[in-house]
Design a protein around this motif. Structure first.
Motif, PDB file in Angstrom:
ATOM      1  N   TRP A   1     -65.787  14.648  61.582  1.00 27.73           N
ATOM      2  CA  TRP A   1     -66.946  15.438  62.033  1.00 27.73           C
ATOM      3  C   TRP A   1     -67.592  16.215  60.889  1.00 27.73           C
ATOM      4  O   TRP A   1     -68.505  16.988  61.103  1.00 27.73           O
ATOM      5  CB  TRP A   1     -66.531  16.402  63.152  1.00 27.73           C
ATOM      6  CG  TRP A   1     -66.061  15.729  64.411  1.00 27.73           C
ATOM      7  CD1 TRP A   1     -65.158  14.701  64.504  1.00 27.73           C
ATOM      8  CD2 TRP A   1     -66.456  16.029  65.766  1.00 27.73           C
ATOM      9  NE1 TRP A   1     -64.967  14.355  65.827  1.00 27.73           N
ATOM     10  CE2 TRP A   1     -65.744  15.163  66.620  1.00 27.73           C
ATOM     11  CE3 TRP A   1     -67.339  16.963  66.338  1.00 27.73           C
ATOM     12  CZ2 TRP A   1     -65.880  15.186  68.017  1.00 27.73           C
ATOM     13  CZ3 TRP A   1     -67.472  16.995  67.722  1.00 27.73           C
ATOM     14  CH2 TRP A   1     -66.756  16.107  68.544  1.00 27.73           C
TER      15      TRP A   1
ATOM     16  N   HIS B   1     -68.213  10.427  74.002  1.00 26.80           N
ATOM     17  CA  HIS B   1     -67.198  10.732  75.011  1.00 26.80           C
ATOM     18  C   HIS B   1     -66.462  12.046  74.716  1.00 26.80           C
ATOM     19  O   HIS B   1     -65.635  12.468  75.502  1.00 26.80           O
ATOM     20  CB  HIS B   1     -66.200   9.576  75.092  1.00 26.80           C
ATOM     21  CG  HIS B   1     -65.386   9.435  73.835  1.00 26.80           C
ATOM     22  ND1 HIS B   1     -65.950   9.198  72.599  1.00 26.80           N
ATOM     23  CD2 HIS B   1     -64.063   9.527  73.619  1.00 26.80           C
ATOM     24  CE1 HIS B   1     -64.994   9.152  71.691  1.00 26.80           C
ATOM     25  NE2 HIS B   1     -63.836   9.343  72.280  1.00 26.80           N
ATOM     26  N   ASP B   2     -66.746  12.657  73.560  1.00 21.14           N
ATOM     27  CA  ASP B   2     -66.099  13.917  73.190  1.00 21.14           C
ATOM     28  C   ASP B   2     -67.036  15.127  73.304  1.00 21.14           C
ATOM     29  O   ASP B   2     -66.622  16.243  72.992  1.00 21.14           O
ATOM     30  CB  ASP B   2     -65.604  13.858  71.737  1.00 21.14           C
ATOM     31  CG  ASP B   2     -64.334  13.022  71.594  1.00 21.14           C
ATOM     32  OD1 ASP B   2     -63.648  12.808  72.604  1.00 21.14           O
ATOM     33  OD2 ASP B   2     -64.045  12.578  70.465  1.00 21.14           O
TER      34      ASP B   2
ATOM     35  N   ARG C   1     -67.862  11.626  80.992  1.00 24.51           N
ATOM     36  CA  ARG C   1     -67.334  10.270  81.168  1.00 24.51           C
ATOM     37  C   ARG C   1     -67.558   9.780  82.589  1.00 24.51           C
ATOM     38  O   ARG C   1     -66.723   9.091  83.169  1.00 24.51           O
ATOM     39  CB  ARG C   1     -65.837  10.267  80.808  1.00 24.51           C
ATOM     40  CG  ARG C   1     -65.594  10.769  79.382  1.00 24.51           C
ATOM     41  CD  ARG C   1     -64.134  11.040  79.068  1.00 24.51           C
ATOM     42  NE  ARG C   1     -63.998  11.449  77.669  1.00 24.51           N
ATOM     43  CZ  ARG C   1     -62.842  11.637  77.055  1.00 24.51           C
ATOM     44  NH1 ARG C   1     -61.704  11.465  77.710  1.00 24.51           N
ATOM     45  NH2 ARG C   1     -62.799  12.001  75.784  1.00 24.51           N
TER      46      ARG C   1
END
Ligand code: ARE
Length: 561
Positions: free
Chosen positions: A358, A422-423, A471
């Motif tokens: 990241w 998805h995070d 999700r």
């Protein structure tokens, strides 16, 4: 001249070959010095630097909060570049070389202090993975994209399709479900897919691997994976899988063996355990973050390295996949990734390695480890501006530029640019359902340098907060979605395929509170303008590529409230 700001380093992000006879040279200066006259003085045979030299002007290509970055592309005949910089601030001429900044420079007596690229060795040139620059990626969280209608044991499914997910719920998405929708994705303009993990695991996200060589039975079989990859390839769609190599499941048979036999287990050294025996309550072993069921693998161990590389090669050879996305990749060693890169690229050149990191990942992006990262640095800029309103449009321009100079051109082209995943919370939720803001963000994503990646459901405006709400299941009943939004996203994808995006020319600046992102090549120019107060009709928001072909330098305008 603001001497303190002047910076260059040879053979780095400031000085790199893009081919055997072409190099890019960048020079950092203070932002206030952006209008100074800057030249590179060079000879492409450094042995002759003393006798003959050529001069070329350098242009400001990027400006951020503190600095302006001058750049020049040099065509070389020889491969042995020697160079210094000559800066004129209107009063004085300065020379910048390995010994610093001086007012004189005696070329006859150059003290070996010019900067140099000693020799451009072809094998050291960072190569672009060819398909990346033409790709629009689509990320799929496999459990939630589509459930194929076929006979399978569905007793594990505890949520109806459409019901909101919990951290541990199952909705039944599978590989066959994806294969069935490849036609839909092709029509949307997608030509590369990245799947979250698909190997046998207990959880719904499958980041806790039980067996790397088995497809999770909830998701399907080996045959299903083969069919998915083959069908995708026949449609011109690449498939990238998720490699979770930082840790495995605490129920993996290797870890169970260590729980049972402690130091006597042949897998004891595969993990990082503090005592002779595993104590699950005390968690006396290293894990992913603070997650007890994800014991970290010991990457120093040669057997572990071999095992992980064997897995990676297996899916490449057996299924012909097109890349790996590497989970928590920044915690594995450089030594490991170098080996990984060498072994995989030897099998397939057009194969992409995307690290999950990241932050500024330059240390992994020198050409012999990863090709690309999930570019969350970009995500953060969108968040700060579009979602939180924390920064100004000027800051956006600065930071977009700053992000480019973190890496060399080839890497920038391959970086996987994303707004959500998805995070993270979903884009639509982050922009509080304001469609213009949503589209503005996407337009920016598609205009920026790199490979855009949309998270499944973005094209239908799917909503969701952080994990696990991001999700949710895909909505396949198109009577229930905003079809205009869908068509607009499709149009953006189409525009992205224009030739003008196939090079690294980009110019990003702010003027009158408007953000301009300009992409250009010898023939064409495309400018995206983003501002709060543009007076255009909704219908003007996106010009089609047909318009673009007929005009030169069209503006592609996005407004938002
Ligand atoms: C579960 C729960 C979460 C809970 C978490 C911790 O669902 O609500 O917060 O546990 O207890 C997978 C699953 C997750 C699961 C997790 C643990 O998908 O649902 O979460 O396993 O069981 C950091 C890492 C980065 C990581 C992110 C999430 O550096 O590698 O956090 N991303 C990958 C995957 C995940 C996956 C794992 C790793 C584990 O993409 O999906 O989680 O295999 C800053 C930091 C970053 C940090 C980032 C986000 O930028 O610098 O390091 O990323 O914030 O937090």
């Amino acid at each position: 001249l603001h001497k303190l700001a002047v910076y260059h380093k040879s053979e780095s992000i400031y000085s790199f070959p893009i081919s055997e006879n072409e190099v890019v040279i960048r020079l950092r200066m203070a932002k206030e010095d952006k209008d100074l006259d800057v030249k590179i003085v060079y000879n492409d045979n450094r042995y002759k630097f003393y006798e003959t030299r050529y001069e070329k002007n350098m242009q400001v290509k990027y400006i951020d909060d503190l600095f302006s970055y001058f750049e020049v592309k040099l065509k070389l005949e020889d491969k042995r570049l020697g160079y210094i910089f000559k800066i004129n601030d209107g009063k004085n001429t300065y020379y910048y070389h390995e010994n610093g900044i001086t007012k004189d420079y005696d070329y006859n007596y150059a003290y070996y202090n010019f900067f140099q690229i000693p020799y451009i060795n072809k094998e050291d040139i960072v190569k672009e993975v060819k398909f990346m620059k033409n790709s629009v990626f689509y990320q799929i969280f496999v459990e939630r994209f589509n459930r194929a209608n076929y006979e399978k044991d569905d007793s594990y499914i505890d949520k109806k399709w459409g019901e909101l997910p919990t951290p541990t719920s199952f909705s039944g998405g599978d590989l066959k479900g994806i294969t069935k929708k490849l036609g839909y994705l092709k029509d949307l303009g997608i030509n590369a897919i990245y799947l979250t993990p698909i190997f046998k695991a207990n959880s719904n996200h499958k980041y806790d691997t039980l067996d790397y060589f088995e497809i999770d039975p909830h998701f399907g079989t080996k045959k299903d994976l083969k069919e998915l990859v083959d069908t995708a390839h026949s449609l011109g769609i690449k498939i990238v899988l998720d490699a979770v190599f930082n840790h495995i499941s605490s129920s993996h048979k290797f870890f169970l063996d260590v729980i049972e036999n402690g130091k006597n287990s042949k897998y004891y050294d595969w993990f990082l355990i503090k005592d002779d025996y595993v104590d699950l309550d005390k968690m006396n072993y290293e894990v992913f973050a603070d997650v007890a069921y994800m014991p970290k693998l010991n990457i120093k161990n040669e057997e572990v390295k071999k095992y992980l590389i064997e897995i990676s090669k297996h899916y490449l050879k057996e299924y012909d996949i097109d890349g790996w996305r590497l989970d928590v990749a920044d915690e594995l060693s450089h030594t490991f990734w170098q080996e990984f890169n060498r072994e995989l690229k030897a099998i397939k050149k057009d194969f992409v390695i995307i690290g999950e990191d990241w932050h500024d990942s330059q240390a992994f992006l020198r050409g012999n480890e990863w090709d690309s990262i999930m570019n969350y640095g970009l995500t953060k800029i969108f968040l700060d501006y579009f979602a939180m309103g924390k920064i100004s449009i000027k800051d956006v321009a600065n930071r977009l530029n700053s992000l480019i100079v973190r890496n060399i051109d080839q890497i920038n082209t391959m970086n996987l640019n994303l707004l959500d995943s998805h995070d993270t919370p979903r884009l639509m939720t982050l922009v509080k359902k304001e469609k213009n803001t949503f589209l503005s963000s996407l337009a920016m994503l598609f205009t920026y340098i790199g490979t855009p990646c949309i998270y499944y459901g973005t094209e239908i405006g799917l909503e969701g907060n952080g994990d696990p709400d991001c999700r949710r299941t895909f909505e396949w009943d198109f009577n229930k979605i905003d079809i205009n939004l869908h068509n607009t996203v499709k149009k953006l994808i189409e525009i992205r395929k224009l030739d003008v995006f196939k090079n690294t020319n980009i110019s990003i600046y702010e003027e009158d509170k408007k953000l301009y992102i300009k992409r250009y090549d010898d023939k064409n120019e495309l400018t995206l303008i983003i501002a709060k107060d543009l007076n255009y009709d909704e219908s003007d928001i996106i010009l089609s590529s047909k318009d673009y072909d007929n005009k030169k330098g069209i503006n592609f305008v996005i407004k938002y409230q």
